[in-house]
Design a protein around this motif. Structure first.
Motif, PDB file in Angstrom:
ATOM      1  N   ARG A  38      39.499  37.113  49.802  1.00 28.28           N
ATOM      2  CA  ARG A  38      40.863  37.286  49.314  1.00 28.28           C
ATOM      3  C   ARG A  38      41.023  36.581  47.965  1.00 28.28           C
ATOM      4  O   ARG A  38      40.637  35.426  47.806  1.00 28.28           O
ATOM      5  CB  ARG A  38      41.866  36.709  50.312  1.00 28.28           C
ATOM      6  CG  ARG A  38      43.310  36.812  49.865  1.00 28.28           C
ATOM      7  CD  ARG A  38      44.231  36.186  50.871  1.00 28.28           C
ATOM      8  NE  ARG A  38      45.617  36.263  50.420  1.00 28.28           N
ATOM      9  CZ  ARG A  38      46.645  35.740  51.071  1.00 28.28           C
ATOM     10  NH1 ARG A  38      46.451  35.091  52.217  1.00 28.28           N
ATOM     11  NH2 ARG A  38      47.863  35.860  50.583  1.00 28.28           N
ATOM     12  N   LEU A  42      37.056  42.267  41.999  1.00 27.26           N
ATOM     13  CA  LEU A  42      35.983  43.251  42.054  1.00 27.26           C
ATOM     14  C   LEU A  42      35.560  43.600  40.632  1.00 27.26           C
ATOM     15  O   LEU A  42      34.361  43.657  40.326  1.00 27.26           O
ATOM     16  CB  LEU A  42      36.428  44.513  42.792  1.00 27.26           C
ATOM     17  CG  LEU A  42      36.499  44.465  44.325  1.00 27.26           C
ATOM     18  CD1 LEU A  42      37.642  43.577  44.806  1.00 27.26           C
ATOM     19  CD2 LEU A  42      36.656  45.863  44.906  1.00 27.26           C
ATOM     20  N   LEU A  55      35.581  51.306  48.698  1.00 21.55           N
ATOM     21  CA  LEU A  55      36.178  50.397  49.676  1.00 21.55           C
ATOM     22  C   LEU A  55      35.927  50.891  51.096  1.00 21.55           C
ATOM     23  O   LEU A  55      36.297  52.016  51.456  1.00 21.55           O
ATOM     24  CB  LEU A  55      37.690  50.261  49.441  1.00 21.55           C
ATOM     25  CG  LEU A  55      38.123  49.194  48.424  1.00 21.55           C
ATOM     26  CD1 LEU A  55      37.667  49.562  47.018  1.00 21.55           C
ATOM     27  CD2 LEU A  55      39.622  48.992  48.458  1.00 21.55           C
ATOM     28  N   ALA A  60      42.876  46.203  48.035  1.00 18.24           N
ATOM     29  CA  ALA A  60      42.725  45.608  46.704  1.00 18.24           C
ATOM     30  C   ALA A  60      43.890  46.028  45.817  1.00 18.24           C
ATOM     31  O   ALA A  60      44.414  47.140  45.937  1.00 18.24           O
ATOM     32  CB  ALA A  60      41.403  46.022  46.070  1.00 18.24           C
ATOM     33  N   THR A  76      47.736  49.976  44.555  1.00  9.49           N
ATOM     34  CA  THR A  76      47.062  49.276  45.645  1.00  9.49           C
ATOM     35  C   THR A  76      46.044  50.232  46.254  1.00  9.49           C
ATOM     36  O   THR A  76      46.358  51.393  46.528  1.00  9.49           O
ATOM     37  CB  THR A  76      48.062  48.815  46.726  1.00  9.49           C
ATOM     38  OG1 THR A  76      49.009  47.915  46.140  1.00  9.49           O
ATOM     39  CG2 THR A  76      47.339  48.103  47.862  1.00  9.49           C
ATOM     40  N   VAL A  98      40.930  44.531  39.285  1.00 11.87           N
ATOM     41  CA  VAL A  98      41.111  44.878  40.695  1.00 11.87           C
ATOM     42  C   VAL A  98      40.709  43.666  41.521  1.00 11.87           C
ATOM     43  O   VAL A  98      39.572  43.191  41.428  1.00 11.87           O
ATOM     44  CB  VAL A  98      40.265  46.103  41.096  1.00 11.87           C
ATOM     45  CG1 VAL A  98      40.508  46.458  42.557  1.00 11.87           C
ATOM     46  CG2 VAL A  98      40.586  47.290  40.190  1.00 11.87           C
ATOM     47  N   ARG A  99      41.653  43.165  42.321  1.00  7.60           N
ATOM     48  CA  ARG A  99      41.435  41.929  43.066  1.00  7.60           C
ATOM     49  C   ARG A  99      41.702  42.161  44.554  1.00  7.60           C
ATOM     50  O   ARG A  99      42.668  42.849  44.920  1.00  7.60           O
ATOM     51  CB  ARG A  99      42.365  40.837  42.528  1.00  7.60           C
ATOM     52  CG  ARG A  99      41.974  39.421  42.898  1.00  7.60           C
ATOM     53  CD  ARG A  99      42.860  38.408  42.174  1.00  7.60           C
ATOM     54  NE  ARG A  99      42.754  38.510  40.733  1.00  7.60           N
ATOM     55  CZ  ARG A  99      41.796  37.939  40.020  1.00  7.60           C
ATOM     56  NH1 ARG A  99      40.854  37.232  40.625  1.00  7.60           N
ATOM     57  NH2 ARG A  99      41.770  38.078  38.700  1.00  7.60           N
ATOM     58  N   ALA A 100      40.851  41.617  45.401  1.00  8.12           N
ATOM     59  CA  ALA A 100      41.006  41.784  46.842  1.00  8.12           C
ATOM     60  C   ALA A 100      42.253  41.055  47.342  1.00  8.12           C
ATOM     61  O   ALA A 100      42.451  39.880  47.045  1.00  8.12           O
ATOM     62  CB  ALA A 100      39.769  41.256  47.566  1.00  8.12           C
ATOM     63  N   GLU A 101      43.102  41.760  48.079  1.00  6.60           N
ATOM     64  CA  GLU A 101      44.289  41.142  48.665  1.00  6.60           C
ATOM     65  C   GLU A 101      43.962  40.487  49.996  1.00  6.60           C
ATOM     66  O   GLU A 101      44.642  39.555  50.419  1.00  6.60           O
ATOM     67  CB  GLU A 101      45.391  42.181  48.866  1.00  6.60           C
ATOM     68  CG  GLU A 101      46.034  42.664  47.581  1.00  6.60           C
ATOM     69  CD  GLU A 101      47.306  43.432  47.837  1.00  6.60           C
ATOM     70  OE1 GLU A 101      47.352  44.206  48.815  1.00  6.60           O
ATOM     71  OE2 GLU A 101      48.276  43.244  47.081  1.00  6.60           O
ATOM     72  N   THR A 104      37.596  42.061  51.786  1.00  3.18           N
ATOM     73  CA  THR A 104      37.352  43.472  51.510  1.00  3.18           C
ATOM     74  C   THR A 104      35.854  43.741  51.408  1.00  3.18           C
ATOM     75  O   THR A 104      35.146  43.071  50.663  1.00  3.18           O
ATOM     76  CB  THR A 104      38.046  43.884  50.195  1.00  3.18           C
ATOM     77  OG1 THR A 104      39.458  43.657  50.324  1.00  3.18           O
ATOM     78  CG2 THR A 104      37.797  45.338  49.870  1.00  3.18           C
TER      79      THR A 104
END
Length: 224
Positions: A38, A42, A55, A60, A76, A98-101, A104
């Motif tokens: 988290r 990416l 994914l 993300a 998202t 792009v960042r993992a929420e 992932t």
């Protein structure tokens, strides 16, 4: 995920559903499984990675920011989505981060293997083109919203995009709506978004359910 082969994982990705058995087997030897924690990026805006990211699990967030650190949420992504194809196709740096929420899991495929897939499989190329067109249409709608709608209209538009239709045919957002995230999505301040949301609820355009979900009334569409 570790118990499944790369070929099994590829078959779960809609993008590769049109590959022949031989093509899928060849690609399965080239993909690499990765896990992002988290908050981990990416890809980074302005940098190159030369890889396609697919994914498998998780979620993300796609964002863009300026030199002063101001950030806008563009989209998202979830299971089955992919990213990085634009940078591979035009050989330019990524236009967004792009960042993992959440945690992932992804498959990554290098530039050479991805471009070979496109050249050898017209059906897959068509799927990628449709994906690009879908993103372009989404960008057009976002530009139109920012240019032509007031804050009420932009909030309504963003809420409607997040909603899903339940068994009763109602438009519902299952999770709690973050005012901060909504503000970054529509280009307004958090304070303004909070005032608009409160007013919309008072006027009966939206309703917070006991579960915490948000019910969007039909007439909300008249604003967005």
């Amino acid at each position: 995920m570790a118990m499944l082969s790369n070929l099994d994982l590829l078959r779960r990705v809609p993008l590769f559903s049109r590959l022949t058995v031989a093509q899928a087997e060849a690609i399965s030897n080239a993909v690499v499984k990765r896990r992002f924690k988290r908050g981990e990026a990416l890809v980074e805006q302005g940098q190159k990675s030369d890889a396609l990211f697919l994914l498998l699990t998780g979620r993300a967030r796609v964002t863009a920011s300026d030199s002063r650190g101001r950030e806008v949420i563009l989209a998202t992504l979830g299971q089955g989505d992919y990213l990085g194809e634009m940078s591979i196709i035009d050989n330019e740096p990524h236009s967004a981060t792009v960042r993992a929420e959440v945690q992932t899991d992804v498959l990554t495929l290098g530039r050479a293997e991805f471009t070979r897939c496109l050249s050898e499989n017209a059906a897959m190329s068509l799927v990628v083109m449709r994906g690009l067109v879908k993103r372009l249409r989404h960008a057009d709608r976002k530009i139109e919203s920012l240019a032509l709608l007031d804050v009420y209209g932009r909030v309504a538009h963003a809420l409607l995009e997040q909603a899903e239709t339940n068994a009763q045919g109602q438009q519902v957002i299952a999770g709690k709506v973050s005012r901060q995230d909504l503000a970054k999505t529509i280009g307004a301040s958090r304070e303004m978004v909070s005032r608009v949301m409160k007013d919309l609820e008072t006027r009966g355009f939206i309703e917070t359910l006991p579960s915490g979900a948000m019910l969007l009334k039909t007439r909300l569409a008249t604003l967005g």
